[in-house]
Write an enzyme that holds these catalytic residues in place. Structure first.
Site: not given
Lengths: 201, 201
Positions: A125, A163
DNA sequence: TGACAAACCACACAAATGTGTGGTAATATG
DNA sequence: CATATTACCACACATTTGTGTGGTTTGTCA
């Protein structure tokens, strides 16, 4: 087991001084420890060392000067890899340690290692930020972070994820660095900030 | 300056023993050095230490046991960053060292550090392999490498570049990990193989 | 109250370790 | 040839450092 603290405050101070000295390259002598901690007797220091040895934090060689070693468990220069990011909530205790990253200097500069740990990255990701599956992410614990920082965050479902933190009109959300992953607007808590990535081929 | 070797063979042995011991966590005493090297007098060892100090490889504290330190120049646990990749031919001598990466353990395992060095990555030609501008590339020197390995290679124009090695029908060429860069079919020489990437935020 | 452990101190002593002086021998340097 | 330099050794000695014994004080637990 955790009702009584594992180490008394003084024992911890002794241990930290030993860590500091080893970090600075030379383990201390018994008298140096005593001097630092204000003990007037070498016997006192020996009592502490005995306690630390019994707790498995320290190893010694008899009659050899400065021959104090930290066990891996107690070492300051090892950042514990406490889990795999994205694979659930890492337990910030010692139970789930998978290994250690040596952080002696490693371009981290001299950090307070109390609040640094590492996670192994799982998934793709963050691939567009150059963070690949299997990389080691070194995180500095902090409850806050700035816009655009890459952070380790705890989601509502108890998963930890790596993230990028984004601030849109005063409201923070998380963004992957991969177009296949949607931004995350749900509740989250910043655990810490990414400070280093290590990849081994 | 290089007609006479910088260190005599024995001096180098003494230095290597000190390195080894420091790597194992405890610097040696004078007598331990003598024992290892077969010297029967502590005076002999002191002569060697004096020589190493004069050559700037070792520092000592007076009258303190085991108080032998390696200077950065002599340290074994530091991988020299010898240049910036893509920015020309890095000189594999000590002149161009920009800094050091601590390699103590760092998941490199115990390598023969003689043949490991680091380069700072410049440019985005390997971005799709997760190697970004500014990363530290740790390279293990080897004249050979396998298909698909990422290697540091010396091009004909004396530039060093980090690329993926490809074997097409028995002929090797270099490939960037970025569609904007064409493959390189010109002559090149493999310097070494990428073993670790470190990125600091 | 008694037993016990934690948290100290004082000292004596032994072992480890660093310092210093004064050598010898071989080889190179000018 | 005289003079450095490298490469050692023998010891004596001073310090540093670790070991060990025997205390005192304080607080906890039963």
């Amino acid at each position: 087991m955790k009702d009584k603290p594992f180490l008394t405050p003084k024992q911890e101070k002794v241990l930290n001084f030993i860590r500091k000295r080893i970090g600075e390259r030379l383990p201390p002598t018994i008298r140096e420890i005593g001097e630092e901690l204000g003990f007037k007797s070498t016997g006192t220091v020996r009592d502490y060392l005995k306690a630390l040895m019994q707790k498995g934090l320290v190893r010694r060689m008899n009659s050899k000067s400065r021959a104090i070693e930290l066990t891996e468990r107690a070492s300051f220069n090892k950042i514990p890899i406490i889990g795999t990011i994205m694979a659930g909530k890492p337990n910030l205790a010692y139970e789930e340690i998978q290994g250690y990253v040596d952080a002696d200097d490693l371009f981290l500069g001299r950090l307070g290692f109390d609040d640094v740990f590492a996670l192994r990255v799982k998934g793709d990701s963050m691939i567009d930020a150059g963070i690949l599956d299997g990389d080691i992410a070194v995180i500095k614990k902090r409850p806050d972070a700035n816009n655009n920082d890459i952070v380790a965050a705890l989601l509502d479902n108890n998963e930890v994820t790596l993230k990028r933190l984004r601030n849109k009109a005063g409201k923070f959300h998380l963004e992957a660095a991969n177009a296949n992953y949607p931004p995350i607007f749900e509740e989250f808590k910043v655990i810490g900030k990414l400070i280093t990535v290590i990849r081994k081929y």
